[in-house]
Design a protein around this motif. Structure first.
Motif, PDB file in Angstrom:
ATOM      1  N   UNK A 100      55.106  24.769  25.497  1.00 52.22           N
ATOM      2  CA  UNK A 100      54.384  25.796  24.713  1.00 52.22           C
ATOM      3  C   UNK A 100      53.683  26.913  25.185  1.00 52.22           C
ATOM      4  N   UNK A 101      53.485  28.057  24.881  1.00 52.03           N
ATOM      5  CA  UNK A 101      52.998  29.386  25.490  1.00 52.03           C
ATOM      6  C   UNK A 101      51.427  29.351  25.204  1.00 52.03           C
ATOM      7  N   UNK A 102      50.488  29.488  25.999  1.00 46.93           N
ATOM      8  CA  UNK A 102      49.132  29.783  25.780  1.00 46.93           C
ATOM      9  C   UNK A 102      48.705  30.700  26.423  1.00 46.93           C
ATOM     10  N   UNK A 103      48.476  31.857  26.154  1.00 47.76           N
ATOM     11  CA  UNK A 103      48.005  33.112  26.904  1.00 47.76           C
ATOM     12  C   UNK A 103      48.959  33.509  28.032  1.00 47.76           C
ATOM     13  N   UNK A 104      48.547  33.697  29.081  1.00 47.40           N
ATOM     14  CA  UNK A 104      49.301  33.916  30.346  1.00 47.40           C
ATOM     15  C   UNK A 104      50.052  32.642  30.827  1.00 47.40           C
ATOM     16  N   UNK A 105      50.065  31.552  30.328  1.00 47.90           N
ATOM     17  CA  UNK A 105      50.560  30.258  30.924  1.00 47.90           C
ATOM     18  C   UNK A 105      51.641  29.593  29.938  1.00 47.90           C
ATOM     19  N   UNK A 106      52.332  28.841  30.685  1.00 50.62           N
ATOM     20  CA  UNK A 106      53.339  27.953  29.908  1.00 50.62           C
ATOM     21  C   UNK A 106      53.181  26.674  30.155  1.00 50.62           C
ATOM     22  N   UNK A 107      53.002  25.732  29.266  1.00 48.78           N
ATOM     23  CA  UNK A 107      52.768  24.363  29.246  1.00 48.78           C
ATOM     24  C   UNK A 107      54.236  23.600  29.050  1.00 48.78           C
ATOM     25  N   UNK A 108      54.881  22.920  30.067  1.00 51.46           N
ATOM     26  CA  UNK A 108      56.105  22.436  29.851  1.00 51.46           C
ATOM     27  C   UNK A 108      55.892  20.926  29.986  1.00 51.46           C
ATOM     28  N   UNK A 109      56.741  20.226  29.094  1.00 53.57           N
ATOM     29  CA  UNK A 109      56.806  18.637  29.293  1.00 53.57           C
ATOM     30  C   UNK A 109      58.440  18.465  29.842  1.00 53.57           C
ATOM     31  N   UNK A 110      58.289  17.831  30.877  1.00 55.06           N
ATOM     32  CA  UNK A 110      59.942  17.756  31.817  1.00 55.06           C
ATOM     33  C   UNK A 110      60.344  16.256  31.136  1.00 55.06           C
ATOM     34  N   UNK A 111      61.625  16.198  31.117  1.00 51.10           N
ATOM     35  CA  UNK A 111      62.309  15.040  30.720  1.00 51.10           C
ATOM     36  C   UNK A 111      62.559  14.390  32.019  1.00 51.10           C
ATOM     37  N   UNK A 112      61.906  13.045  32.093  1.00 53.69           N
ATOM     38  CA  UNK A 112      62.158  12.106  33.049  1.00 53.69           C
ATOM     39  C   UNK A 112      62.705  10.496  32.862  1.00 53.69           C
ATOM     40  N   UNK A 113      63.207  10.664  31.345  1.00 51.10           N
ATOM     41  CA  UNK A 113      63.822   9.355  31.021  1.00 51.10           C
ATOM     42  C   UNK A 113      63.403   9.326  29.421  1.00 51.10           C
ATOM     43  N   UNK A 114      64.580   8.435  28.718  1.00 49.94           N
ATOM     44  CA  UNK A 114      64.294   8.087  27.415  1.00 49.94           C
ATOM     45  C   UNK A 114      62.799   7.460  27.011  1.00 49.94           C
ATOM     46  N   UNK A 115      62.464   6.506  27.921  1.00 53.10           N
ATOM     47  CA  UNK A 115      61.438   5.869  27.749  1.00 53.10           C
ATOM     48  C   UNK A 115      59.959   6.100  28.413  1.00 53.10           C
ATOM     49  N   UNK A 116      60.309   6.931  29.214  1.00 56.75           N
ATOM     50  CA  UNK A 116      58.828   7.705  29.820  1.00 56.75           C
ATOM     51  C   UNK A 116      58.643   9.005  29.367  1.00 56.75           C
ATOM     52  N   UNK A 117      57.303   9.212  29.492  1.00 54.01           N
ATOM     53  CA  UNK A 117      56.753  10.492  28.702  1.00 54.01           C
ATOM     54  C   UNK A 117      56.255  11.314  30.025  1.00 54.01           C
ATOM     55  N   UNK A 118      56.393  12.455  30.286  1.00 50.47           N
ATOM     56  CA  UNK A 118      56.086  13.066  31.296  1.00 50.47           C
ATOM     57  C   UNK A 118      54.763  14.063  31.022  1.00 50.47           C
ATOM     58  N   UNK A 119      53.634  13.986  31.848  1.00 43.31           N
ATOM     59  CA  UNK A 119      52.666  15.273  31.571  1.00 43.31           C
ATOM     60  C   UNK A 119      52.964  16.413  31.507  1.00 43.31           C
ATOM     61  N   UNK A 120      52.051  17.223  30.807  1.00 40.38           N
ATOM     62  CA  UNK A 120      52.571  18.672  30.926  1.00 40.38           C
ATOM     63  C   UNK A 120      52.220  19.417  32.272  1.00 40.38           C
ATOM     64  N   UNK A 121      53.330  20.281  32.553  1.00 39.46           N
ATOM     65  CA  UNK A 121      53.143  20.834  33.802  1.00 39.46           C
ATOM     66  C   UNK A 121      52.730  22.542  33.643  1.00 39.46           C
ATOM     67  N   UNK A 122      51.586  23.192  34.026  1.00 37.25           N
ATOM     68  CA  UNK A 122      51.867  24.611  33.857  1.00 37.25           C
ATOM     69  C   UNK A 122      52.390  25.286  34.776  1.00 37.25           C
ATOM     70  N   UNK A 123      52.949  26.527  34.278  1.00 38.05           N
ATOM     71  CA  UNK A 123      53.644  27.638  34.998  1.00 38.05           C
ATOM     72  C   UNK A 123      52.797  28.802  34.556  1.00 38.05           C
ATOM     73  N   UNK A 124      52.878  29.848  35.594  1.00 36.06           N
ATOM     74  CA  UNK A 124      52.453  31.045  35.051  1.00 36.06           C
ATOM     75  C   UNK A 124      53.655  31.831  34.554  1.00 36.06           C
ATOM     76  N   UNK A 125      53.088  32.483  33.149  1.00 33.52           N
ATOM     77  CA  UNK A 125      54.176  33.297  32.376  1.00 33.52           C
ATOM     78  C   UNK A 125      54.948  34.504  33.136  1.00 33.52           C
ATOM     79  N   UNK A 126      54.145  35.040  33.796  1.00 34.68           N
ATOM     80  CA  UNK A 126      54.471  36.171  34.637  1.00 34.68           C
ATOM     81  C   UNK A 126      55.566  35.948  35.685  1.00 34.68           C
ATOM     82  N   UNK A 127      55.410  34.596  36.115  1.00 40.41           N
ATOM     83  CA  UNK A 127      56.251  33.917  37.494  1.00 40.41           C
ATOM     84  C   UNK A 127      57.597  33.643  36.698  1.00 40.41           C
TER      85      UNK A 127
END
Length: 380
Positions: A100-127
């Motif tokens: 999801x995009x929020x302002x100048x940031x992108x919050x990403x949920x990585x895939x780490x397996x079928x049974x595990x839920x990863x936390x959101x990772x924040x990236x700078x949209x401009x980068x």
């Protein structure tokens, strides 16, 4: 109507449906092997893009990826260079389940397996996407971001234990098997036809010496002989060509020796001697063309043997070295999963070996029947 011997052989060969189907299958393999990286989902060198998060995924698995970095120093190659050596990826990506995009940031949920839920990772949209930053409106940011940084990939045959595309590595392995087969057959033909023709034509002590060498080589198990030659030459791709070729020439030599011994007493060979033709001319111009059929049959059979030897060597670690894919090494990496829920990892390369060897065997049988090797008529 064309009644040439070659036309008759071709028509007789076509009537053998299994042999003709084997020929079609081999031609398809050759086409896939030549096309190589152009038709592979993973066109990186050696199809070696590893994403351990998606290791051992079932056939048909589909994932969404986020491009997190681009490499500006990687040059794009033309189609011919790509066909030969592949294209080094110019970006780094990770598998994700949502973003999801929020302002100048992108919050990403990585895939780490079928049974595990990863936390959101924040990236700078401009980068991630410099073209996506303002003054673009929010309505334009998401389509631009998806266009430049999001893509999906379907793994038709699943992924291996390192998260590599299994279909791409199976296709690239065709090059290894066919190239080893071709070079090994050429080496075996060069040595076998030469020594067999000399032994059969001259006879006597020359024949006794060459026959002794053939019997010694014949008495050694092929795989052990290839391993011994590999130890002497070292591990590697080109060493396998030589090792397999040096282990398969005896079949050719024994066949050629017997054929030459039978043919050298025929009238037109006696006439060639009476006319003063040289020995090399008689062998090359008059004898070998008349035994081309049997030689072609044994060459096709040796092709299948060479593929089996190469896969056996790769399974033992003497063949093509990682990360170069080979059907034998793929089985070695995954044979432990046969009793688990990922048996396809070893079964698929095993099926590729089985079908390829079977195709060459039925081709050899079809050629034998078409040339009528046992009752072949000699022509001048």
């Amino acid at each position: 109507m064309d009644n040439s011997p070659s036309k008759k052989v071709w028509l007789k060969f076509k009537r053998n449906k299994f042999a003709f189907a084997g020929l079609i299958f081999i031609l398809l393999l050759v086409l896939m092997g030549i096309s190589g990286y152009l038709i592979m989902p993973d066109s990186s060198p050696d199809a070696n893009v590893q994403k351990v998060q998606i290791a051992k995924q079932k056939p048909g698995a589909k994932f969404m990826f986020l491009i997190v970095e681009r490499y500006t120093h990687i040059a794009r190659v033309n189609w011919f260079q790509k066909m030969l050596n592949g294209q080094t990826p110019d970006f780094k990506s990770i598998p994700i389940t949502a973003y999801r995009i929020a302002g100048r940031d992108v919050f990403v949920t990585e895939y780490i397996g079928e049974e595990e839920k990863a936390k959101e990772t924040k990236y700078n949209l401009a980068d991630l996407c410099p073209d996506c930053v303002l003054p673009n409106t929010i309505e334009r940011v998401k389509p631009l971001f998806e266009k430049h940084n999001i893509y999906s990939q379907t793994y038709l045959l699943g992924t291996d234990i390192y998260g590599r595309d299994l279909l791409s590595r199976l296709i690239l392995s065709i090059r290894v098997s066919l190239s080893v087969g071709i070079m090994a057959v050429l080496i075996s033909l060069f040595i076998g036809v030469g020594l067999g023709a000399v032994a059969g034509y001259f006879g006597g002590r020359v024949d006794a010496l060459i026959s002794w060498v053939m019997n010694v080589i014949w008495s050694l198990p092929s795989l052990l002989l290839v391993i011994a030659i590999s130890f002497a030459l070292g591990k590697g791709f080109w060493q396998i060509f030589i090792a397999v070729g040096l282990s398969t020439w005896v079949d050719v030599a024994r066949l050629v020796r017997g054929q030459v011994m039978a043919l050298k007493e025929v009238e037109f060979i006696e006439a060639a001697r009476a006319l003063g033709f040289s020995t090399s001319r008689i062998i090359v111009k008059h004898i070998l063309p008349n035994i081309a059929g049997p030689i072609l049959v044994v060459a096709s059979s040796n092709f299948a043997s060479a593929i089996l030897l190469e896969t056996g060597l790769s399974f033992l670690g003497f063949g093509a070295q990682p990360p170069t894919p080979s059907w034998g090494s793929m089985i070695k990496e995954h044979y432990g999963y046969i009793i688990m829920d990922a048996a396809y990892l070893a079964i698929l390369p095993g099926l590729a070996i089985m079908l390829t060897v079977y195709a060459f065997n039925v081709l050899a049988i079809g050629l034998r029947d078409a040339f009528d090797v046992k009752g072949q008529n000699v022509t001048v």
